[in-house]
Design an enzyme around this catalytic site. Structure first.
Site, mmCIF file in Angstrom:
data_model
loop_
_atom_site.group_PDB
_atom_site.id
_atom_site.type_symbol
_atom_site.label_atom_id
_atom_site.label_comp_id
_atom_site.label_asym_id
_atom_site.label_seq_id
_atom_site.Cartn_x
_atom_site.Cartn_y
_atom_site.Cartn_z
ATOM 1 N N TYR A 54 0.831 -1.204 0.000
ATOM 2 C CA TYR A 54 0.000 0.000 0.000
ATOM 3 C C TYR A 54 0.865 1.253 0.000
ATOM 4 O O TYR A 54 1.796 1.406 0.794
ATOM 5 C CB TYR A 54 -0.929 0.026 1.219
ATOM 6 C CG TYR A 54 -1.742 1.304 1.298
ATOM 7 C CD1 TYR A 54 -2.819 1.516 0.447
ATOM 8 C CD2 TYR A 54 -1.399 2.323 2.192
ATOM 9 C CE1 TYR A 54 -3.537 2.692 0.476
ATOM 10 C CE2 TYR A 54 -2.117 3.505 2.236
ATOM 11 C CZ TYR A 54 -3.185 3.685 1.377
ATOM 12 O OH TYR A 54 -3.891 4.860 1.404
ATOM 13 N N HIS A 84 -4.284 16.166 -3.559
ATOM 14 C CA HIS A 84 -4.734 16.354 -2.180
ATOM 15 C C HIS A 84 -4.602 17.799 -1.693
ATOM 16 O O HIS A 84 -5.099 18.130 -0.611
ATOM 17 C CB HIS A 84 -3.956 15.421 -1.246
ATOM 18 C CG HIS A 84 -4.401 13.986 -1.317
ATOM 19 N ND1 HIS A 84 -4.473 13.291 -2.494
ATOM 20 C CD2 HIS A 84 -4.814 13.121 -0.347
ATOM 21 C CE1 HIS A 84 -4.891 12.062 -2.264
ATOM 22 N NE2 HIS A 84 -5.114 11.935 -0.971
ATOM 23 N N ASN A 196 0.523 11.997 5.088
ATOM 24 C CA ASN A 196 -0.117 11.164 6.106
ATOM 25 C C ASN A 196 0.437 11.567 7.472
ATOM 26 O O ASN A 196 1.651 11.582 7.664
ATOM 27 C CB ASN A 196 0.208 9.704 5.831
ATOM 28 C CG ASN A 196 -0.999 8.791 5.960
ATOM 29 O OD1 ASN A 196 -0.850 7.593 6.002
ATOM 30 N ND2 ASN A 196 -2.187 9.335 6.022
ATOM 31 N N TYR A 281 -19.651 32.017 44.915
ATOM 32 C CA TYR A 281 -18.826 30.938 44.367
ATOM 33 C C TYR A 281 -17.706 31.450 43.467
ATOM 34 O O TYR A 281 -16.625 30.871 43.410
ATOM 35 C CB TYR A 281 -19.684 29.964 43.559
ATOM 36 C CG TYR A 281 -20.620 29.106 44.358
ATOM 37 C CD1 TYR A 281 -20.673 29.176 45.751
ATOM 38 C CD2 TYR A 281 -21.472 28.210 43.721
ATOM 39 C CE1 TYR A 281 -21.541 28.388 46.481
ATOM 40 C CE2 TYR A 281 -22.344 27.416 44.429
ATOM 41 C CZ TYR A 281 -22.385 27.512 45.811
ATOM 42 O OH TYR A 281 -23.252 26.718 46.521
ATOM 43 N N ARG A 284 -15.086 32.238 46.011
ATOM 44 C CA ARG A 284 -14.759 31.181 46.957
ATOM 45 C C ARG A 284 -14.267 29.902 46.279
ATOM 46 O O ARG A 284 -13.409 29.190 46.805
ATOM 47 C CB ARG A 284 -16.000 30.877 47.807
ATOM 48 C CG ARG A 284 -15.721 29.985 48.973
ATOM 49 C CD ARG A 284 -16.934 29.577 49.798
ATOM 50 N NE ARG A 284 -18.190 30.195 49.473
ATOM 51 C CZ ARG A 284 -19.368 29.581 49.603
ATOM 52 N NH1 ARG A 284 -19.417 28.322 49.996
ATOM 53 N NH2 ARG A 284 -20.480 30.211 49.313
ATOM 54 N N PHE A 330 -2.458 7.507 11.834
ATOM 55 C CA PHE A 330 -2.860 8.810 11.303
ATOM 56 C C PHE A 330 -4.161 9.311 11.912
ATOM 57 O O PHE A 330 -4.517 10.471 11.736
ATOM 58 C CB PHE A 330 -3.030 8.721 9.782
ATOM 59 C CG PHE A 330 -3.900 7.557 9.366
ATOM 60 C CD1 PHE A 330 -5.255 7.549 9.595
ATOM 61 C CD2 PHE A 330 -3.321 6.445 8.763
ATOM 62 C CE1 PHE A 330 -6.047 6.475 9.223
ATOM 63 C CE2 PHE A 330 -4.109 5.361 8.392
ATOM 64 C CZ PHE A 330 -5.480 5.374 8.623
ATOM 65 N N GLU A 415 -12.740 5.296 4.623
ATOM 66 C CA GLU A 415 -12.309 6.041 5.807
ATOM 67 C C GLU A 415 -13.578 6.514 6.523
ATOM 68 O O GLU A 415 -14.022 7.649 6.394
ATOM 69 C CB GLU A 415 -11.397 7.196 5.376
ATOM 70 C CG GLU A 415 -10.131 6.657 4.715
ATOM 71 C CD GLU A 415 -9.408 7.657 3.828
ATOM 72 O OE1 GLU A 415 -9.828 8.837 3.786
ATOM 73 O OE2 GLU A 415 -8.446 7.255 3.162
#
Length: 515
Positions: A54, A84, A196, A281, A284, A330, A415
Site C-alpha cells: 500500500y 490532495h 499522512n 462561588y 470562593r 494517522f 475512511e
C-alpha cells in the site's frame, strides 16, 4: 545557534522556544541518520519487488486495490500531493506552519516512514531559510491524517504551490530559487509519508496550549485582584480544605491564590467586623474551578507532547525486520479529545471570570459603587463593559461543543470514522482571544474597584499588576470609551505581560505553568 532536535525526544520547553521564535534554526541529531537510511532501503526493495504494498505500488484509500506500474511510482507520489492540495480558507499562521515543518521532519526522522534523508533535510531547509508554505486552514477531517493541509505543506518541496518568503506571498519555485534550495524529486512512498500524519492538528493544538498557559496565569492573577477589590476572604484557600479533597490542580491553585494576596492591607482591613459569612462561588470556588481546568491543561500537554514525537503516517517501516505494516496511527483522536478538553477549560476560565465581573458591578454583592462609578446614573461606568464580557463568554459556550463527537465518512466509506481534530484545534484560537478579552475586562474592573479602597494597598504582587494596568488605562471616574483600554490590556494578557508584572518571585504561581 541551532536547536538540536532528537527525533522522539521533543520537549514542551523546546516546542515553546520554537513557537516563540521566527528565526530559531533547527538541526537534527546526527544519530538518527542510520535509521532513516535503513528505513528508506526497505521501501526501495518493496518498490522493486512484485508484492503489492500500500502506498508504494498501489493507489490510495478506496483505490488501494489498483496496482501501479514501476515506471509510474514517482508520478504516483507527485500526483498524490497535487490531488490532495485542495484546502480552503485563510492561510494558517506562519508560526504554526513553522512548527508543522519541524514536527513533520522530526516524525519522519524517527526512521519508520521510509523516506530518504534529503526529504527531511529539505523540510528543515524550508524552516531554517524562512520559506513558509501557504496552507489553507480548512479541509482536514483529522484522518487519514491532515491530508489536504499537509499536501499544501509538501508541494513546495517539489517546487510547486505557494509560500511566504521575505514578507511576500510567491510561488514556491521562485522562493526556492532565491533561498538556494533544490526542489525534490519524490521516490516511492515519500508523498504518502509527507501528507499522512497528524502534524497540522498537533501544531495547532500546541500553539493553542501555549497560549492557554499564558492566559491561565493571567486569569488566576485577575481573580486574586478581584478577591481583594471585593474584600473577599482568603479563608477558602486554606491548604487544609484542598488537601482533604486531593485534587492536584486545585491544591496548586489554592497555593497560588494565597501567595498572591499575602500581605494585602485591604485584606487586613476587614478581618474584623465584616458581617458577610461566605463569598459567592466566583470568589470562593476559584481553586476548585481553575484547578480542574489546570488538570485538563496538564493532561492535554502530556497527550500533545507524545503526539509531537509520534510516527503517524501509514504504512510504517520496521527496518530491523524488513517489514512494512499498515495501521491507523494517522487517526488523530488523541489530539481531538485533548483539544475538546482544552476548549471546555478555556470556556470555563472565561465563564467564572465573567461571573466575577458581574459581581463587581453589582453593588449589593461587591459593596462597591454601582457599576464601579462614583456618580452612577450620570455615568454608566462598567455596565456595558460587563455586557461585552457576557457576550464573549456566551460565544465560547457554542465554540466549546466537542468536535470529536462528529464524524463523516470519506473516501467512499473506506475512511468511515474520522476525528475532526484539525477543527478541534483550530477553533481554540478564537476561544482564547475571547477569554483573554474577558480577563482583560476583569483586570480593568478590579483595578477600578481598588480605586475606591485607597489609600489601602493590595498585596505587593498585585500592586505590580495594578501599575501595569494603570500604565495603559487610567482610572475612570467619568464615562469614556474603554475600547482602547480593553484592547491594550488584552494585549498584556495574551502576551504574558500580566504574569511578569507580579514583580515578586512567586514560586506558587510559577508552579501553575506547564512544564
Amino acid at each position: 545557534m541551532a536547536e538540536t532536535i532528537v527525533p522522539g525526544g521533543l520537549t514542551l520547553a523546546q516546542l515553546r522556544r520554537l513557537c516563540a521564535s521566527e528565526v530559531l534554526p533547527v538541526a537534527l541529531d546526527a544519530a538518527c541518520r542510520a535509521g532513516i537510511a535503513a528505513s528508506a532501503a526497505v521501501v526501495r526493495k518493496a518498490a522493486d519487488g512484485e508484492a503489492a504494498v500500500y502506498g508504494v505500488n498501489t493507489g490510495f484509500g478506496k483505490l488501494a486495490n489498483q496496482r501501479i506500474a514501476h515506471d509510474d511510482l514517482a508520478a504516483l507520489q507527485l500526483n498524490l500531493l497535487r490531488s490532495h492540495a485542495v484546502g480552503v480558507g485563510e492561510p494558517l499562521a506562519p508560526r504554526v506552519v513553522r512548527l508543522i515543518l519541524v514536527l513533520k521532519a522530526a516524525s519522519l526522522a524517527r526512521g519508520y516512514s521510509g523516506v530518504r534523508p534529503e526529504v527531511i533535510d529539505t523540510l528543515l531547509a524550508l524552516h531554517n531559510q524562512g520559506v513558509t508554505p501557504v496552507i489553507p486552514c480548512q479541509g482536514s477531517v483529522g484522518a487519514s491524517g491532515d491530508l489536504a493541509p499537509l499536501a499544501h505543506l509538501s508541494l513546495p518541496l517539489v517546487g510547486e504551490g505557494e509560500v511566504f518568503y521575505k514578507g511576500e506571498r510567491m510561488t514556491a519555485a521562485s522562493a526556492l530559487k532565491q533561498a538556494g534550495i533544490a526542489p525534490l524529486k519524490l521516490s516511492a512512498k515519500e508523498g504518502l509519508a509527507l501528507i499522512n500524519g497528524t502534524q497540522v492538528s498537533t501544531a495547532l493544538a500546541i500553539d493553542a496550549l501555549l497560549a492557554a498557559d499564558r492566559l491561565f496565569e493571567a486569569a488566576v492573577i485577575s481573580g486574586a485582584l478581584t478577591l481583594d477589590a471585593a474584600r473577599g476572604s482568603d479563608g477558602p484557600f486554606d491548604p487544609r480544605i484542598h488537601a482533604v479533597r486531593g485534587q492536584v490542580g486545585q491544591i496548586d491553585c489554592a497555593a497560588a491564590y494565597r501567595a498572591l494576596v499575602a500581605g494585602s492591607e485591604i485584606r487586613n482591613s476587614h478581618l474584623e467586623n465584616d458581617d458577610r459569612v461566605q463569598d459567592p462561588y466566583c470568589l470562593r470556588c476559584q481553586p476548585q474551578v481553575m484547578g480542574a481546568c489546570l488538570d485538563q491543561m496538564r493532561h492535554a500537554a502530556r497527550v500533545l507532547v507524545i503526539e509531537a514525537n509520534a510516527v503517524t503516517d501509514n504504512p510504517l517501516v520496521f527496518a530491523q525486520e524488513g517489514h512494512m505494516l499498515s495501521g491507523g496511527n494517522f487517526h488523530a483522536e488523541p489530539v481531538a479529545l485533548a483539544c475538546d478538553a482544552l476548549a471546555v477549560a478555556i470556556a470555563e476560565i472565561g465563564a467564572i471570570t465573567e461571573r466575577r465581573i458581574a459581581m463587581l458591578v453589582d453593588t449589593a454583592v461587591s459593596r462597591l459603587p454601582p457599576f464601579l462609578t462614583p456618580e452612577p446614573g450620570l455615568n454608566s461606568g462598567f455596565m456595558i463593559v460587563h455586557v461585552t464580557a457576557a457576550a464573549l463568554a456566551s460565544e465560547n459556550k457554542s465554540l466549546a461543543h466537542p468536535a470529536s463527537v462528529d464524524s463523516l465518512p470519506t473516501s467512499a466509506n473506506q475512511e468511515d470514522h474520522v476525528s475532526m481534530a484539525t477543527f478541534a484545534a483550530r477553533r481554540l484560537q478564537p476561544m482564547l482571544k475571547n477569554t483573554a478579552h474577558i480577563v482583560a475586562i476583569e483586570l480593568l474592573a478590579a483595578a477600578q474597584g481598588i480605586e475606591f479602597l485607597r489609600p489601602l494597598k493590595s498585596a505587593a504582587a498585585l500592586e505590580g499588576v495594578l501599575r501595569l494596568v494603570r500604565s495603559v488605562s487610567p482610572a475612570m471616574m467619568k464615562d469614556r470609551s474603554l475600547a482602547r483600554d480593553m484592547e491594550a490590556v488584552h494585549h498584556l494578557v495574551a502576551g504574558g505581560g500580566i504574569g511578569h508584572a507580579t514583580e515578586a518571585d512567586i514560586p506558587e504561581l510559577h508552579a501553575l505553568r506547564l512544564a
